[in-house]
Motif scaffolding. Structure first.
Motif, PDB file in Angstrom:
ATOM      1  N   ALA A 267      99.580 106.877  31.104  1.00  0.00           N
ATOM      2  CA  ALA A 267      98.474 105.819  31.641  1.00  0.00           C
ATOM      3  C   ALA A 267      97.844 106.481  32.779  1.00  0.00           C
ATOM      4  CB  ALA A 267      99.062 104.378  31.958  1.00  0.00           C
ATOM      5  N   GLY A 268      98.499 106.945  33.773  1.00  0.00           N
ATOM      6  CA  GLY A 268      97.739 107.500  34.954  1.00  0.00           C
ATOM      7  C   GLY A 268      96.754 108.708  34.584  1.00  0.00           C
ATOM      8  N   ASN A 269      97.259 109.445  33.594  1.00  0.00           N
ATOM      9  CA  ASN A 269      96.509 110.820  33.196  1.00  0.00           C
ATOM     10  C   ASN A 269      95.420 110.390  32.459  1.00  0.00           C
ATOM     11  OD1 ASN A 269      95.994 113.061  31.538  1.00  0.00           O
ATOM     12  ND2 ASN A 269      97.500 113.952  32.727  1.00  0.00           N
ATOM     13  N   ALA A 270      95.641 109.458  31.581  1.00  0.00           N
ATOM     14  CA  ALA A 270      94.362 108.880  30.623  1.00  0.00           C
ATOM     15  C   ALA A 270      93.584 108.326  31.616  1.00  0.00           C
ATOM     16  CB  ALA A 270      95.215 107.790  29.617  1.00  0.00           C
ATOM     17  N   MET A 271      93.706 107.429  32.396  1.00  0.00           N
ATOM     18  CA  MET A 271      92.818 106.796  33.096  1.00  0.00           C
ATOM     19  C   MET A 271      92.114 107.900  34.245  1.00  0.00           C
ATOM     20  SD  MET A 271      94.340 103.134  34.425  1.00  0.00           S
ATOM     21  CE  MET A 271      95.838 103.431  34.658  1.00  0.00           C
ATOM     22  N   ALA A 272      92.642 108.907  34.839  1.00  0.00           N
ATOM     23  CA  ALA A 272      92.254 109.675  35.918  1.00  0.00           C
ATOM     24  C   ALA A 272      91.158 110.622  34.929  1.00  0.00           C
ATOM     25  CB  ALA A 272      93.319 110.296  36.409  1.00  0.00           C
ATOM     26  N   THR A 273      91.495 111.103  33.802  1.00  0.00           N
ATOM     27  CA  THR A 273      90.943 112.056  33.145  1.00  0.00           C
ATOM     28  C   THR A 273      89.854 111.472  32.001  1.00  0.00           C
ATOM     29  OG1 THR A 273      92.315 112.381  31.179  1.00  0.00           O
ATOM     30  CG2 THR A 273      92.772 113.752  33.238  1.00  0.00           C
ATOM     31  N   ARG A 274      90.036 109.974  31.835  1.00  0.00           N
ATOM     32  CA  ARG A 274      89.180 109.295  31.007  1.00  0.00           C
ATOM     33  C   ARG A 274      89.517 109.768  29.495  1.00  0.00           C
ATOM     34  NH1 ARG A 274      83.726 109.645  34.451  1.00  0.00           N
ATOM     35  NH2 ARG A 274      84.547 108.111  36.091  1.00  0.00           N
ATOM     36  N   GLY A 275      90.538 110.185  29.402  1.00  0.00           N
ATOM     37  CA  GLY A 275      91.204 110.273  27.969  1.00  0.00           C
ATOM     38  C   GLY A 275      91.070 111.838  27.537  1.00  0.00           C
ATOM     39  N   ARG A 276      90.439 112.589  28.515  1.00  0.00           N
ATOM     40  CA  ARG A 276      89.886 114.037  27.781  1.00  0.00           C
ATOM     41  C   ARG A 276      90.990 114.965  28.246  1.00  0.00           C
ATOM     42  NH1 ARG A 276      84.581 112.612  30.775  1.00  0.00           N
ATOM     43  NH2 ARG A 276      85.516 112.934  32.469  1.00  0.00           N
ATOM     44  N   HIS A 277      92.289 114.727  28.781  1.00  0.00           N
ATOM     45  CA  HIS A 277      93.239 115.750  28.838  1.00  0.00           C
ATOM     46  C   HIS A 277      94.205 115.490  27.796  1.00  0.00           C
ATOM     47  CE1 HIS A 277      96.533 117.635  31.138  1.00  0.00           C
ATOM     48  NE2 HIS A 277      95.630 118.304  31.607  1.00  0.00           N
ATOM     49  N   VAL A 278      94.901 116.433  27.230  1.00  0.00           N
ATOM     50  CA  VAL A 278      95.988 116.228  26.371  1.00  0.00           C
ATOM     51  C   VAL A 278      97.316 116.044  27.024  1.00  0.00           C
ATOM     52  CG1 VAL A 278      96.757 118.631  26.487  1.00  0.00           C
ATOM     53  CG2 VAL A 278      96.773 117.337  23.947  1.00  0.00           C
ATOM     54  N   GLY A 279      97.363 116.012  28.359  1.00  0.00           N
ATOM     55  CA  GLY A 279      98.762 115.491  28.842  1.00  0.00           C
ATOM     56  C   GLY A 279      99.094 113.979  28.581  1.00  0.00           C
ATOM     57  N   TRP A 280      98.276 113.115  28.676  1.00  0.00           N
ATOM     58  CA  TRP A 280      98.605 111.710  28.495  1.00  0.00           C
ATOM     59  C   TRP A 280      98.971 111.549  27.011  1.00  0.00           C
ATOM     60  CZ3 TRP A 280      96.641 108.170  24.885  1.00  0.00           C
ATOM     61  CH2 TRP A 280      95.455 108.559  24.355  1.00  0.00           C
ATOM     62  N   VAL A 281      98.587 112.244  26.029  1.00  0.00           N
ATOM     63  CA  VAL A 281      98.909 112.226  24.742  1.00  0.00           C
ATOM     64  C   VAL A 281     100.299 112.565  24.390  1.00  0.00           C
ATOM     65  CG1 VAL A 281      98.444 112.933  22.166  1.00  0.00           C
ATOM     66  CG2 VAL A 281      96.466 112.520  23.765  1.00  0.00           C
ATOM     67  N   LEU A 282     100.669 113.840  24.966  1.00  0.00           N
ATOM     68  CA  LEU A 282     101.908 114.249  25.015  1.00  0.00           C
ATOM     69  C   LEU A 282     103.017 113.337  25.641  1.00  0.00           C
ATOM     70  CD1 LEU A 282     101.038 118.214  25.696  1.00  0.00           C
ATOM     71  CD2 LEU A 282     101.747 117.232  23.431  1.00  0.00           C
ATOM     72  N   MET A 283     102.825 112.808  26.563  1.00  0.00           N
ATOM     73  CA  MET A 283     103.682 111.835  27.452  1.00  0.00           C
ATOM     74  C   MET A 283     103.712 110.516  26.677  1.00  0.00           C
ATOM     75  SD  MET A 283     102.665 112.662  31.592  1.00  0.00           S
ATOM     76  CE  MET A 283     101.004 112.913  31.259  1.00  0.00           C
ATOM     77  N   ALA A 284     102.768 110.102  25.980  1.00  0.00           N
ATOM     78  CA  ALA A 284     102.673 109.125  25.285  1.00  0.00           C
ATOM     79  C   ALA A 284     103.651 109.268  23.814  1.00  0.00           C
ATOM     80  CB  ALA A 284     101.469 108.556  24.766  1.00  0.00           C
ATOM     81  N   VAL A 285     103.689 110.430  23.497  1.00  0.00           N
ATOM     82  CA  VAL A 285     104.572 110.885  22.256  1.00  0.00           C
ATOM     83  C   VAL A 285     106.055 110.911  22.856  1.00  0.00           C
ATOM     84  CG1 VAL A 285     105.221 112.633  20.650  1.00  0.00           C
ATOM     85  CG2 VAL A 285     102.898 112.168  21.042  1.00  0.00           C
ATOM     86  N   VAL A 286     106.202 111.192  23.931  1.00  0.00           N
ATOM     87  CA  VAL A 286     107.694 111.130  24.545  1.00  0.00           C
ATOM     88  C   VAL A 286     108.129 109.762  24.581  1.00  0.00           C
ATOM     89  CG1 VAL A 286     108.939 111.606  26.738  1.00  0.00           C
ATOM     90  CG2 VAL A 286     107.343 113.336  25.779  1.00  0.00           C
ATOM     91  N   VAL A 287     107.173 108.963  25.018  1.00  0.00           N
ATOM     92  CA  VAL A 287     107.653 107.517  25.137  1.00  0.00           C
ATOM     93  C   VAL A 287     107.922 106.941  23.602  1.00  0.00           C
ATOM     94  CG1 VAL A 287     106.634 105.217  25.665  1.00  0.00           C
ATOM     95  CG2 VAL A 287     106.421 106.983  27.228  1.00  0.00           C
ATOM     96  N   ALA A 288     106.969 107.389  22.778  1.00  0.00           N
ATOM     97  CA  ALA A 288     107.225 106.622  21.499  1.00  0.00           C
ATOM     98  C   ALA A 288     108.510 107.389  20.839  1.00  0.00           C
ATOM     99  CB  ALA A 288     106.107 107.104  20.328  1.00  0.00           C
ATOM    100  N   LEU A 289     108.841 108.559  20.924  1.00  0.00           N
ATOM    101  CA  LEU A 289     110.182 109.122  20.619  1.00  0.00           C
ATOM    102  C   LEU A 289     111.300 108.526  21.265  1.00  0.00           C
ATOM    103  CD1 LEU A 289     109.205 112.955  20.206  1.00  0.00           C
ATOM    104  CD2 LEU A 289     109.840 111.466  18.426  1.00  0.00           C
ATOM    105  N   ALA A 290     111.263 108.401  22.617  1.00  0.00           N
ATOM    106  CA  ALA A 290     112.453 107.776  23.057  1.00  0.00           C
ATOM    107  C   ALA A 290     112.516 106.206  22.728  1.00  0.00           C
ATOM    108  CB  ALA A 290     112.153 107.645  24.564  1.00  0.00           C
ATOM    109  N   LEU A 291     111.660 105.485  22.494  1.00  0.00           N
ATOM    110  CA  LEU A 291     111.871 104.261  21.927  1.00  0.00           C
ATOM    111  C   LEU A 291     112.308 104.349  20.338  1.00  0.00           C
ATOM    112  CD1 LEU A 291     108.447 102.526  23.137  1.00  0.00           C
ATOM    113  CD2 LEU A 291     110.729 101.835  24.003  1.00  0.00           C
ATOM    114  N   ALA A 292     112.031 105.123  19.713  1.00  0.00           N
ATOM    115  CA  ALA A 292     112.453 105.254  18.392  1.00  0.00           C
ATOM    116  C   ALA A 292     113.903 105.701  18.453  1.00  0.00           C
ATOM    117  CB  ALA A 292     111.658 106.489  17.583  1.00  0.00           C
ATOM    118  N   GLY A 293     114.428 106.253  19.435  1.00  0.00           N
ATOM    119  CA  GLY A 293     115.711 106.602  19.734  1.00  0.00           C
ATOM    120  C   GLY A 293     116.553 105.661  20.142  1.00  0.00           C
ATOM    121  N   LEU A 294     115.971 104.463  20.217  1.00  0.00           N
ATOM    122  CA  LEU A 294     116.948 103.242  20.741  1.00  0.00           C
ATOM    123  C   LEU A 294     118.137 102.731  20.051  1.00  0.00           C
ATOM    124  CD1 LEU A 294     114.790 100.691  22.891  1.00  0.00           C
ATOM    125  CD2 LEU A 294     116.994 101.876  23.765  1.00  0.00           C
TER     126      LEU A 294
END
Length: 116
Positions: free
Chosen positions: A89-116
């Protein structure tokens, strides 16, 4: 399948963390003019503290399936979701969504939740 999702989240988490650390040392700090020197050192260590934290969370995600404890698994996933979710969220806000980092971190979150 849940175990594989957690382990994939862990591997991606570690990769993102290492990219974060390397990019800082190669692109961010060499051109940064921060005075006094102790402030520069402090900011560099704070930046790299998040790199170390993310590597540790990734290792925990990889190890979670082998712990044979549903409670431990839930706590590890919960911690990963908070840590990587906040960073995404911080990366997406700071870069206004123009950096791939927030997408990769969001994928980590999604995968972790899928592993519950």
């Amino acid at each position: 399948m849940r175990d594989l999702a957690l382990q994939a989240a862990g591997v991606l988490a570690i990769a993102v963390a290492l990219m974060h650390g390397v990019i800082a040392e190669r692109r961010v700090f060499p051109g940064a003019r921060i005075e006094p020197g102790w402030t520069r050192r402090l900011l560099r260590m704070v930046w790299q503290a998040s790199t170390v934290d993310w590597v540790v969370v990734g290792a925990l995600l990889i190890a979670a399936p082998g712990l044979d404890s549903p409670t431990a698994r839930q706590w590890i996933v919960g911690a990963a979701v908070v840590i990587y979710g906040y960073a995404a969220a911080g990366n997406a806000m700071a870069t206004r969504g123009r950096h791939v980092g927030w997408v990769l971190m969001a994928v980590v979150v999604a995968l972790a939740l899928a592993g519950l």
